[in-house]
Design a protein around this motif. Structure first.
Motif, PDB file in Angstrom:
ATOM      1  N   ILE A   7      44.217  26.513 -20.030  1.00 48.54           N
ATOM      2  CA  ILE A   7      45.310  25.619 -20.416  1.00 48.54           C
ATOM      3  C   ILE A   7      46.568  26.456 -20.620  1.00 48.54           C
ATOM      4  CG2 ILE A   7      43.830  23.833 -21.424  1.00 48.54           C
ATOM      5  CD1 ILE A   7      44.716  24.908 -24.219  1.00 48.54           C
ATOM      6  N   THR A   8      47.718  25.768 -20.541  1.00 53.00           N
ATOM      7  CA  THR A   8      48.999  26.431 -20.726  1.00 53.00           C
ATOM      8  C   THR A   8      49.853  25.616 -21.688  1.00 53.00           C
ATOM      9  OG1 THR A   8      48.870  27.223 -18.444  1.00 53.00           O
ATOM     10  CG2 THR A   8      51.015  27.378 -19.529  1.00 53.00           C
ATOM     11  N   PRO A   9      49.937  26.042 -22.957  1.00 57.43           N
ATOM     12  CA  PRO A   9      50.920  25.444 -23.865  1.00 57.43           C
ATOM     13  C   PRO A   9      52.295  26.064 -23.603  1.00 57.43           C
ATOM     14  CG  PRO A   9      48.994  26.303 -25.050  1.00 57.43           C
ATOM     15  CD  PRO A   9      48.969  26.860 -23.662  1.00 57.43           C
ATOM     16  N   THR A  10      53.332  25.241 -23.532  1.00 59.45           N
ATOM     17  CA  THR A  10      54.684  25.719 -23.279  1.00 59.45           C
ATOM     18  C   THR A  10      55.618  25.148 -24.335  1.00 59.45           C
ATOM     19  OG1 THR A  10      54.218  25.748 -20.909  1.00 59.45           O
ATOM     20  CG2 THR A  10      56.529  25.846 -21.556  1.00 59.45           C
ATOM     21  N   ALA A  11      56.384  26.041 -24.973  1.00 59.65           N
ATOM     22  CA  ALA A  11      57.384  25.646 -25.973  1.00 59.65           C
ATOM     23  C   ALA A  11      58.725  26.171 -25.493  1.00 59.65           C
ATOM     24  CB  ALA A  11      57.030  26.223 -27.333  1.00 59.65           C
ATOM     25  N   ALA A  18      45.848  30.152 -22.505  1.00 59.58           N
ATOM     26  CA  ALA A  18      44.689  29.970 -23.378  1.00 59.58           C
ATOM     27  C   ALA A  18      43.521  29.453 -22.558  1.00 59.58           C
ATOM     28  CB  ALA A  18      45.027  28.978 -24.489  1.00 59.58           C
ATOM     29  N   THR A  19      42.352  29.511 -23.146  1.00 53.75           N
ATOM     30  CA  THR A  19      41.167  28.902 -22.542  1.00 53.75           C
ATOM     31  C   THR A  19      40.490  28.007 -23.564  1.00 53.75           C
ATOM     32  OG1 THR A  19      39.767  30.783 -23.161  1.00 53.75           O
ATOM     33  CG2 THR A  19      40.730  30.818 -20.949  1.00 53.75           C
ATOM     34  N   LEU A  20      39.910  26.932 -23.067  1.00 50.89           N
ATOM     35  CA  LEU A  20      39.064  26.059 -23.878  1.00 50.89           C
ATOM     36  C   LEU A  20      37.623  26.330 -23.497  1.00 50.89           C
ATOM     37  CD1 LEU A  20      40.970  22.654 -23.561  1.00 50.89           C
ATOM     38  CD2 LEU A  20      40.994  24.244 -25.502  1.00 50.89           C
ATOM     39  N   ASN A  21      36.724  26.259 -24.473  1.00 51.54           N
ATOM     40  CA  ASN A  21      35.310  26.465 -24.186  1.00 51.54           C
ATOM     41  C   ASN A  21      34.668  25.154 -23.729  1.00 51.54           C
ATOM     42  OD1 ASN A  21      34.772  25.000 -26.571  1.00 51.54           O
ATOM     43  ND2 ASN A  21      34.606  26.837 -27.797  1.00 51.54           N
ATOM     44  N   ASP A  22      33.359  25.129 -23.624  1.00 53.31           N
ATOM     45  CA  ASP A  22      32.680  23.934 -23.114  1.00 53.31           C
ATOM     46  C   ASP A  22      32.124  23.034 -24.209  1.00 53.31           C
ATOM     47  OD1 ASP A  22      30.579  25.502 -23.917  1.00 53.31           O
ATOM     48  OD2 ASP A  22      29.547  25.486 -21.994  1.00 53.31           O
ATOM     49  N   THR A  23      32.625  23.161 -25.452  1.00 53.36           N
ATOM     50  CA  THR A  23      32.204  22.234 -26.502  1.00 53.36           C
ATOM     51  C   THR A  23      32.732  20.839 -26.183  1.00 53.36           C
ATOM     52  OG1 THR A  23      34.149  22.706 -27.846  1.00 53.36           O
ATOM     53  CG2 THR A  23      32.147  24.012 -28.312  1.00 53.36           C
ATOM     54  N   GLN A  24      32.107  19.839 -26.750  1.00 50.06           N
ATOM     55  CA  GLN A  24      32.536  18.458 -26.517  1.00 50.06           C
ATOM     56  C   GLN A  24      33.969  18.238 -26.970  1.00 50.06           C
ATOM     57  OE1 GLN A  24      30.628  15.964 -24.855  1.00 50.06           O
ATOM     58  NE2 GLN A  24      32.718  15.192 -24.756  1.00 50.06           N
ATOM     59  N   ALA A  26      36.448  20.398 -27.223  1.00 56.04           N
ATOM     60  CA  ALA A  26      37.395  21.061 -26.321  1.00 56.04           C
ATOM     61  C   ALA A  26      37.540  20.292 -25.014  1.00 56.04           C
ATOM     62  CB  ALA A  26      36.954  22.497 -26.052  1.00 56.04           C
ATOM     63  N   GLN A  27      36.443  19.809 -24.491  1.00 54.21           N
ATOM     64  CA  GLN A  27      36.505  19.050 -23.244  1.00 54.21           C
ATOM     65  C   GLN A  27      37.174  17.692 -23.446  1.00 54.21           C
ATOM     66  OE1 GLN A  27      35.919  20.639 -20.308  1.00 54.21           O
ATOM     67  NE2 GLN A  27      35.784  22.298 -21.790  1.00 54.21           N
ATOM     68  N   ASP A  28      36.980  17.073 -24.620  1.00 56.23           N
ATOM     69  CA  ASP A  28      37.704  15.832 -24.931  1.00 56.23           C
ATOM     70  C   ASP A  28      39.205  16.086 -24.959  1.00 56.23           C
ATOM     71  OD1 ASP A  28      35.346  14.413 -25.147  1.00 56.23           O
ATOM     72  OD2 ASP A  28      35.531  14.021 -27.299  1.00 56.23           O
ATOM     73  N   PHE A  29      39.610  17.223 -25.553  1.00 59.06           N
ATOM     74  CA  PHE A  29      41.025  17.560 -25.592  1.00 59.06           C
ATOM     75  C   PHE A  29      41.554  17.793 -24.181  1.00 59.06           C
ATOM     76  CE2 PHE A  29      44.471  20.796 -26.207  1.00 59.06           C
ATOM     77  CZ  PHE A  29      45.408  19.906 -26.705  1.00 59.06           C
ATOM     78  N   ALA A  30      40.815  18.518 -23.370  1.00 58.42           N
ATOM     79  CA  ALA A  30      41.232  18.792 -21.991  1.00 58.42           C
ATOM     80  C   ALA A  30      41.457  17.491 -21.221  1.00 58.42           C
ATOM     81  CB  ALA A  30      40.202  19.670 -21.281  1.00 58.42           C
ATOM     82  N   ALA A  31      40.663  16.481 -21.520  1.00 57.85           N
ATOM     83  CA  ALA A  31      40.787  15.196 -20.822  1.00 57.85           C
ATOM     84  C   ALA A  31      42.087  14.467 -21.174  1.00 57.85           C
ATOM     85  CB  ALA A  31      39.589  14.311 -21.134  1.00 57.85           C
ATOM     86  N   THR A  32      42.754  14.863 -22.262  1.00 64.20           N
ATOM     87  CA  THR A  32      44.018  14.221 -22.660  1.00 64.20           C
ATOM     88  C   THR A  32      45.235  14.893 -22.025  1.00 64.20           C
ATOM     89  OG1 THR A  32      44.471  15.586 -24.622  1.00 64.20           O
ATOM     90  CG2 THR A  32      43.007  13.673 -24.918  1.00 64.20           C
TER      91      THR A  32
END
Length: 119
Positions: A7-11, A18-24, A26-32
């Motif tokens: 993922i890439t947060p930009t301000a 950054a990277t997200l792991n494979d927890t539920q 983190a994957q729910d957040f990635a889906a948003t």
């Protein structure tokens, strides 16, 4: 690594990786994503954003937080970017980590909108 999502947060002109792991959670957040969220500096150690709706949180909880950790805090449906050493509370779920230089957070405004995108 398998199971990780970049993922890439930009301000403004500050691009963070950054990277997200494979927890539920983190994957729910990635889906948003992509999404723009308001973040605020807390105690000079972290940035926090409160999500409009809670994510699926199934643990495991951990307390060994390290600078660079991305964590989900269930009681307030918030995500925290930890950029300085700190102690923890027992209701955090590790979601991933910042992979770019943590010093980037020192010069960000105390309140900042970040666009968070996949990639």
């Amino acid at each position: 690594m398998p199971g990780e999502t970049a993922i890439t947060p930009t301000a403004g002109d500050v691009v963070i990786t950054a990277t997200l792991n494979d927890t539920q959670v983190a994957q729910d957040f990635a889906a948003t994503l992509p999404t723009t969220l308001p973040w605020f500096r807390n105690a000079g150690i972290e940035y926090i954003t409160e999500l409009p709706t809670p994510l699926t949180e199934t643990g495991p909880f951990y307390t060994d937080v390290q600078p660079g950790d991305l964590v989900y805090y269930n009681p307030t449906a918030s995500i925290t970017i930890i950029y300085e050493r700190t102690t923890s509370v027992p209701t955090l779920t590790y979601m991933g980590e910042i992979t770019s230089d943590l010093s980037q957070f020192e010069n960000l405004p105390d309140d900042v909108d970040m666009l968070v995108e996949l990639g």
